[in-house]
Design a protein around this motif. Sequence first.
Motif, PDB file in Angstrom:
ATOM      1  N   ALA A  20      24.784  55.532 101.459  1.00 49.97           N
ATOM      2  CA  ALA A  20      24.325  55.259 103.112  1.00 49.97           C
ATOM      3  C   ALA A  20      23.052  56.125 103.510  1.00 49.97           C
ATOM      4  CB  ALA A  20      25.323  55.183 103.924  1.00 49.97           C
ATOM      5  N   ARG A  21      22.120  56.645 102.668  1.00 51.47           N
ATOM      6  CA  ARG A  21      21.108  57.294 103.090  1.00 51.47           C
ATOM      7  C   ARG A  21      19.658  56.638 102.593  1.00 51.47           C
ATOM      8  NH1 ARG A  21      21.707  61.267 105.701  1.00 51.47           N
ATOM      9  NH2 ARG A  21      19.879  62.505 105.184  1.00 51.47           N
ATOM     10  N   GLN A  22      18.588  56.934 103.048  1.00 48.23           N
ATOM     11  CA  GLN A  22      17.337  56.494 102.775  1.00 48.23           C
ATOM     12  C   GLN A  22      16.244  57.677 102.697  1.00 48.23           C
ATOM     13  OE1 GLN A  22      16.124  53.662 105.291  1.00 48.23           O
ATOM     14  NE2 GLN A  22      15.997  54.886 106.983  1.00 48.23           N
ATOM     15  N   LEU A  23      15.712  57.643 101.776  1.00 46.47           N
ATOM     16  CA  LEU A  23      14.332  58.422 101.571  1.00 46.47           C
ATOM     17  C   LEU A  23      13.052  57.659 102.032  1.00 46.47           C
ATOM     18  CD1 LEU A  23      13.213  61.376 100.573  1.00 46.47           C
ATOM     19  CD2 LEU A  23      12.923  60.352  98.616  1.00 46.47           C
ATOM     20  N   GLN A  24      12.257  58.092 102.978  1.00 50.12           N
ATOM     21  CA  GLN A  24      11.230  57.612 103.450  1.00 50.12           C
ATOM     22  C   GLN A  24      10.000  58.464 103.096  1.00 50.12           C
ATOM     23  OE1 GLN A  24      11.757  57.419 107.861  1.00 50.12           O
ATOM     24  NE2 GLN A  24      13.395  56.010 107.621  1.00 50.12           N
ATOM     25  N   LEU A  25       9.020  57.825 102.576  1.00 50.46           N
ATOM     26  CA  LEU A  25       7.887  58.630 101.941  1.00 50.46           C
ATOM     27  C   LEU A  25       6.731  57.827 102.592  1.00 50.46           C
ATOM     28  CD1 LEU A  25       8.698  58.332  98.175  1.00 50.46           C
ATOM     29  CD2 LEU A  25       9.298  60.241  99.755  1.00 50.46           C
ATOM     30  N   ALA A  26       5.539  58.553 103.084  1.00 50.42           N
ATOM     31  CA  ALA A  26       4.476  58.070 103.633  1.00 50.42           C
ATOM     32  C   ALA A  26       3.389  58.647 102.887  1.00 50.42           C
ATOM     33  CB  ALA A  26       4.460  58.578 105.137  1.00 50.42           C
ATOM     34  N   GLY A  27       2.367  57.981 102.843  1.00 48.45           N
ATOM     35  CA  GLY A  27       1.139  58.592 102.190  1.00 48.45           C
ATOM     36  C   GLY A  27       0.118  57.624 101.915  1.00 48.45           C
ATOM     37  N   HIS A  28      -0.857  57.916 100.768  1.00 48.80           N
ATOM     38  CA  HIS A  28      -1.972  56.944 100.265  1.00 48.80           C
ATOM     39  C   HIS A  28      -1.570  56.671  98.948  1.00 48.80           C
ATOM     40  CE1 HIS A  28      -3.848  58.751 103.920  1.00 48.80           C
ATOM     41  NE2 HIS A  28      -4.396  57.877 103.838  1.00 48.80           N
ATOM     42  N   ALA A  29      -2.036  55.335  98.725  1.00 46.94           N
ATOM     43  CA  ALA A  29      -1.826  54.618  97.547  1.00 46.94           C
ATOM     44  C   ALA A  29      -3.302  54.168  96.979  1.00 46.94           C
ATOM     45  CB  ALA A  29      -0.971  53.739  96.971  1.00 46.94           C
ATOM     46  N   ARG A  30      -3.225  54.192  95.542  1.00 46.46           N
ATOM     47  CA  ARG A  30      -4.425  53.553  94.924  1.00 46.46           C
ATOM     48  C   ARG A  30      -4.074  52.729  93.771  1.00 46.46           C
ATOM     49  NH1 ARG A  30      -8.879  57.375  91.773  1.00 46.46           N
ATOM     50  NH2 ARG A  30      -9.776  55.689  90.846  1.00 46.46           N
ATOM     51  N   ALA A  31      -4.460  51.341  93.702  1.00 48.34           N
ATOM     52  CA  ALA A  31      -4.342  50.806  92.408  1.00 48.34           C
ATOM     53  C   ALA A  31      -5.452  50.697  91.387  1.00 48.34           C
ATOM     54  CB  ALA A  31      -4.409  49.226  93.000  1.00 48.34           C
ATOM     55  N   HIS A  32      -4.797  50.954  90.168  1.00 48.98           N
ATOM     56  CA  HIS A  32      -5.815  50.956  89.007  1.00 48.98           C
ATOM     57  C   HIS A  32      -5.471  49.741  87.993  1.00 48.98           C
ATOM     58  CE1 HIS A  32      -6.324  55.253  89.580  1.00 48.98           C
ATOM     59  NE2 HIS A  32      -5.178  55.338  90.040  1.00 48.98           N
ATOM     60  N   PHE A  33      -6.468  48.919  87.827  1.00 45.51           N
ATOM     61  CA  PHE A  33      -6.440  48.016  87.018  1.00 45.51           C
ATOM     62  C   PHE A  33      -6.944  47.909  85.687  1.00 45.51           C
ATOM     63  CE2 PHE A  33      -6.563  46.692  91.441  1.00 45.51           C
ATOM     64  CZ  PHE A  33      -5.471  45.636  91.473  1.00 45.51           C
ATOM     65  N   GLY A  34      -6.797  47.060  84.704  1.00 46.49           N
ATOM     66  CA  GLY A  34      -7.249  47.110  83.146  1.00 46.49           C
ATOM     67  C   GLY A  34      -6.752  48.535  82.791  1.00 46.49           C
ATOM     68  N   VAL A  35      -5.608  49.068  82.998  1.00 54.25           N
ATOM     69  CA  VAL A  35      -5.187  50.502  82.342  1.00 54.25           C
ATOM     70  C   VAL A  35      -5.123  50.048  80.806  1.00 54.25           C
ATOM     71  CG1 VAL A  35      -3.379  52.277  82.336  1.00 54.25           C
ATOM     72  CG2 VAL A  35      -4.433  51.355  84.507  1.00 54.25           C
ATOM     73  N   GLU A  50      -0.997  54.593  92.002  1.00 54.59           N
ATOM     74  CA  GLU A  50      -0.854  55.964  92.031  1.00 54.59           C
ATOM     75  C   GLU A  50      -0.608  56.104  93.534  1.00 54.59           C
ATOM     76  OE1 GLU A  50      -4.049  59.646  92.049  1.00 54.59           O
ATOM     77  OE2 GLU A  50      -4.349  57.896  90.996  1.00 54.59           O
ATOM     78  N   PHE A  51       0.640  56.771  93.745  1.00 55.40           N
ATOM     79  CA  PHE A  51       1.264  57.113  95.410  1.00 55.40           C
ATOM     80  C   PHE A  51       1.094  58.810  95.723  1.00 55.40           C
ATOM     81  CE2 PHE A  51       4.371  57.548  98.379  1.00 55.40           C
ATOM     82  CZ  PHE A  51       3.787  56.794  99.305  1.00 55.40           C
ATOM     83  N   GLN A  52       0.083  59.086  96.571  1.00 59.32           N
ATOM     84  CA  GLN A  52       0.366  60.490  96.962  1.00 59.32           C
ATOM     85  C   GLN A  52       0.881  60.615  98.229  1.00 59.32           C
ATOM     86  OE1 GLN A  52      -3.692  62.076  97.739  1.00 59.32           O
ATOM     87  NE2 GLN A  52      -2.852  64.186  97.661  1.00 59.32           N
ATOM     88  N   VAL A  53       2.094  61.456  98.037  1.00 56.58           N
ATOM     89  CA  VAL A  53       2.875  61.584  99.506  1.00 56.58           C
ATOM     90  C   VAL A  53       2.306  62.657 100.271  1.00 56.58           C
ATOM     91  CG1 VAL A  53       5.278  62.370  99.976  1.00 56.58           C
ATOM     92  CG2 VAL A  53       5.101  61.144  97.797  1.00 56.58           C
ATOM     93  N   HIS A  54       2.525  62.269 101.601  1.00 56.87           N
ATOM     94  CA  HIS A  54       1.822  63.285 102.540  1.00 56.87           C
ATOM     95  C   HIS A  54       3.102  63.665 103.120  1.00 56.87           C
ATOM     96  CE1 HIS A  54      -2.342  62.329 101.784  1.00 56.87           C
ATOM     97  NE2 HIS A  54      -1.932  61.455 101.422  1.00 56.87           N
ATOM     98  N   SER A  55       3.808  63.123 103.443  1.00 59.34           N
ATOM     99  CA  SER A  55       5.203  63.457 104.435  1.00 59.34           C
ATOM    100  C   SER A  55       6.492  62.663 103.893  1.00 59.34           C
ATOM    101  CB  SER A  55       5.046  63.266 105.523  1.00 59.34           C
ATOM    102  OG  SER A  55       4.906  61.878 105.978  1.00 59.34           O
ATOM    103  N   TRP A  56       7.527  63.092 104.147  1.00 62.60           N
ATOM    104  CA  TRP A  56       8.862  62.458 103.524  1.00 62.60           C
ATOM    105  C   TRP A  56       9.941  62.847 104.331  1.00 62.60           C
ATOM    106  CZ3 TRP A  56      13.176  65.123 102.575  1.00 62.60           C
ATOM    107  CH2 TRP A  56      12.953  66.709 102.290  1.00 62.60           C
ATOM    108  N   ARG A  57      10.983  61.972 104.598  1.00 64.00           N
ATOM    109  CA  ARG A  57      12.201  62.551 105.349  1.00 64.00           C
ATOM    110  C   ARG A  57      13.251  61.787 104.610  1.00 64.00           C
ATOM    111  NH1 ARG A  57      11.695  60.135 111.491  1.00 64.00           N
ATOM    112  NH2 ARG A  57      11.087  57.780 110.853  1.00 64.00           N
ATOM    113  N   SER A  58      14.674  62.236 104.909  1.00 64.16           N
ATOM    114  CA  SER A  58      15.719  61.770 104.524  1.00 64.16           C
ATOM    115  C   SER A  58      16.632  61.558 105.415  1.00 64.16           C
ATOM    116  CB  SER A  58      16.383  62.619 103.428  1.00 64.16           C
ATOM    117  OG  SER A  58      17.651  62.003 103.137  1.00 64.16           O
ATOM    118  N   THR A  59      17.170  60.320 105.735  1.00 64.59           N
ATOM    119  CA  THR A  59      17.789  59.788 106.941  1.00 64.59           C
ATOM    120  C   THR A  59      18.999  58.926 106.568  1.00 64.59           C
ATOM    121  OG1 THR A  59      16.465  57.955 107.296  1.00 64.59           O
ATOM    122  CG2 THR A  59      15.772  59.676 108.403  1.00 64.59           C
ATOM    123  N   PRO A  60      19.956  58.873 107.539  1.00 65.54           N
ATOM    124  CA  PRO A  60      21.124  57.911 107.225  1.00 65.54           C
ATOM    125  C   PRO A  60      20.465  56.281 107.137  1.00 65.54           C
ATOM    126  CG  PRO A  60      21.578  59.283 109.188  1.00 65.54           C
ATOM    127  CD  PRO A  60      20.211  59.546 108.842  1.00 65.54           C
TER     128      PRO A  60
END
Length: 97
Positions: A20-35, A50-60
């Motif tokens: 009964a917990r959740q991890l919330q991640l906020a940041g910027h993402a970039r899609a890479h095609f033809g890898v 590709e996801f770069q985390v700028h902030s996070w929090r764990s909440t109920p």
Amino acid sequence: MGNLGLKPRCGLVLADFEGARQLQLAGHARAHFGVDADIDQTGGTGRWIEFQVHSWRSTPLNLTQRCRLLEASPYNPLVRGVASAAFDGPPRSLVPR
């Protein structure tokens, strides 16, 4: 994924239904095609997010029902090389208790 090209700011929520917990991640993402990568690494899609985390929090996790694990989904590949205690494997199929 096309929206990430226009507005790369995004968020992810990883839910732990049993705990009964959740991890919330906020940041910027970039899609890479033809890898050019092994099929195990991209699931045969040839794409990476590709996801770069700028902030996070764990909440109920605000749930009205409790859930239990039935089995791991056969459609999600195993995740290797993840060094985080907040993530313990691929997404799981859950049903209400």
